[in-house]
Design an enzyme around this catalytic site. Sequence first.
Site, PDB file in Angstrom:
ATOM      1  N   HIS A  37      -0.075  13.751   8.666  1.00 11.80           N
ATOM      2  CA  HIS A  37       0.059  13.913   8.003  1.00 11.80           C
ATOM      3  C   HIS A  37      -0.633  13.434   5.850  1.00 11.80           C
ATOM      4  O   HIS A  37      -0.771  14.033   5.687  1.00 11.80           O
ATOM      5  CB  HIS A  37       1.242  13.213   7.377  1.00 11.80           C
ATOM      6  CG  HIS A  37       2.621  13.164   6.221  1.00 11.80           C
ATOM      7  ND1 HIS A  37       2.923  14.936   6.621  1.00 11.80           N
ATOM      8  CD2 HIS A  37       3.063  13.350   5.291  1.00 11.80           C
ATOM      9  CE1 HIS A  37       4.175  15.203   5.294  1.00 11.80           C
ATOM     10  NE2 HIS A  37       3.902  13.829   5.045  1.00 11.80           N
ATOM     11  N   GLU A  51      -6.038  -4.472  10.494  1.00 11.96           N
ATOM     12  CA  GLU A  51      -5.938  -5.126   9.483  1.00 11.96           C
ATOM     13  C   GLU A  51      -7.388  -5.357   8.990  1.00 11.96           C
ATOM     14  O   GLU A  51      -7.720  -5.260   8.252  1.00 11.96           O
ATOM     15  CB  GLU A  51      -4.629  -6.113   9.574  1.00 11.96           C
ATOM     16  CG  GLU A  51      -4.810  -7.229   7.822  1.00 11.96           C
ATOM     17  CD  GLU A  51      -4.525  -5.547   6.556  1.00 11.96           C
ATOM     18  OE1 GLU A  51      -5.355  -6.903   5.610  1.00 11.96           O
ATOM     19  OE2 GLU A  51      -4.460  -4.395   6.391  1.00 11.96           O
ATOM     20  N   HIS A  72      -1.018   2.703  -3.787  1.00 14.93           N
ATOM     21  CA  HIS A  72      -1.906   2.693  -3.217  1.00 14.93           C
ATOM     22  C   HIS A  72      -2.923   3.365  -2.742  1.00 14.93           C
ATOM     23  O   HIS A  72      -4.069   3.473  -3.202  1.00 14.93           O
ATOM     24  CB  HIS A  72      -1.519   1.699  -1.528  1.00 14.93           C
ATOM     25  CG  HIS A  72      -2.754   0.993  -1.466  1.00 14.93           C
ATOM     26  ND1 HIS A  72      -3.193   1.196  -0.507  1.00 14.93           N
ATOM     27  CD2 HIS A  72      -3.699  -0.407  -2.303  1.00 14.93           C
ATOM     28  CE1 HIS A  72      -4.412   0.436  -0.346  1.00 14.93           C
ATOM     29  NE2 HIS A  72      -4.402   0.012  -1.826  1.00 14.93           N
ATOM     30  N   HIS A 123      11.404  13.362  -2.274  1.00 16.21           N
ATOM     31  CA  HIS A 123      10.177  13.770  -1.558  1.00 16.21           C
ATOM     32  C   HIS A 123      10.027  15.437  -1.189  1.00 16.21           C
ATOM     33  O   HIS A 123       9.365  16.358  -1.310  1.00 16.21           O
ATOM     34  CB  HIS A 123       9.842  12.994  -0.859  1.00 16.21           C
ATOM     35  CG  HIS A 123       8.660  13.158  -0.479  1.00 16.21           C
ATOM     36  ND1 HIS A 123       7.290  13.285  -1.122  1.00 16.21           N
ATOM     37  CD2 HIS A 123       8.010  13.374   1.400  1.00 16.21           C
ATOM     38  CE1 HIS A 123       6.188  13.934  -0.323  1.00 16.21           C
ATOM     39  NE2 HIS A 123       6.774  13.861   1.421  1.00 16.21           N
ATOM     40  N   HIS A 146      -9.686  -2.640   9.139  1.00 13.42           N
ATOM     41  CA  HIS A 146      -9.258  -2.146   8.330  1.00 13.42           C
ATOM     42  C   HIS A 146     -10.264  -2.902   6.256  1.00 13.42           C
ATOM     43  O   HIS A 146     -10.633  -2.167   5.520  1.00 13.42           O
ATOM     44  CB  HIS A 146      -7.777  -1.690   7.381  1.00 13.42           C
ATOM     45  CG  HIS A 146      -7.551  -1.225   6.453  1.00 13.42           C
ATOM     46  ND1 HIS A 146      -8.286  -0.070   5.378  1.00 13.42           N
ATOM     47  CD2 HIS A 146      -6.913  -1.960   5.174  1.00 13.42           C
ATOM     48  CE1 HIS A 146      -7.832   0.702   4.974  1.00 13.42           C
ATOM     49  NE2 HIS A 146      -7.085  -0.523   4.161  1.00 13.42           N
TER      50      HIS A 146
END
Length: 310
Positions: free
Chosen positions: A281, A62, A127, A219, A65
């Site tokens: 991905h 975290e 996001h 999806h 990032h």
Amino acid sequence: MQYKHSKILKWIAVLTTLGMLLILLGGALVTKTDSGLGCGRHWPGCNGELIPSVITPEVLIEFSHRLTTGSVSILVLILVVWTWRTLGHNREVKFLGVLAIFFLLAQALIGAAQVLWGQGDFILALHFGISLISFASIMLLAMIVFEVDTKFDADKVHIGPKLKWHTIGVTLYSYLVIYTGALVRHTGSSLSCSDWPFCNNSQPFVLPISMYQWIQMGHRIAVLLIFIWMAYITWHAVKHYKDQRVIYWGWITSFILVILQILAGMLVVLTKLDLIVSLLHSLFITLLFGLFCYMILLIARSNQNQKNNK
């Protein structure tokens, strides 16, 4: 001196584009490792400290990032201001700069809001998509800096009405597909269906029995539709645009990326969320969306070329 400045600008463009890619992958890594609260409910500090003294894997992911986002934001600002001053005659430059800064700030604020107050899954799913727009804007700015258009004769490109509308349509639709994929991740629906391509291969036509399975299968259906659409567009481009290599190879590359994206999505399920596969991905869809956005830019080039030829 001008050459030196141009060379430095190109380096900044490359670093900023790679940095934006790291932000996207870093955000995916935070989500996939459930590290979003690695720094607790503290922002911009971490667990009540400016620099954390206790380092756990979640804190490292975290906090790294956040550092990456802050550092790259400075590069984005430098790149945008520099391109405005030196390439302001290019009508796309200022527009792309505004998009990059606006959506970079938007994704940072959503991330901060999630840490401080928490957000619903449907909001968090936005996001990744918001970050994608910022990445695509920076990527296109970098391509303008490197004069990619000139190298691929984009100033001579002519796109017919059919391909224009398909390009715009599939780009907008891809954003919906991306949102459903992000929703799968944020709702924890990734393994709600343990088989592929059906939720349960032994009973392929049984309807989903939970919200999570509906999200997962929704999806997959959205991905199937974009695959079919992309196959048709690629066939059309290969058949009618052989003399325009930027269109010809652009759509072939796009189709390859969508195949890689589907294969990665399949492996995410079959490998039970292997981290490397999951990040691939995210990488493939990021590159595909960036390429879609370049195709939109080519439509603008084509429209301008048609006006100039009248």
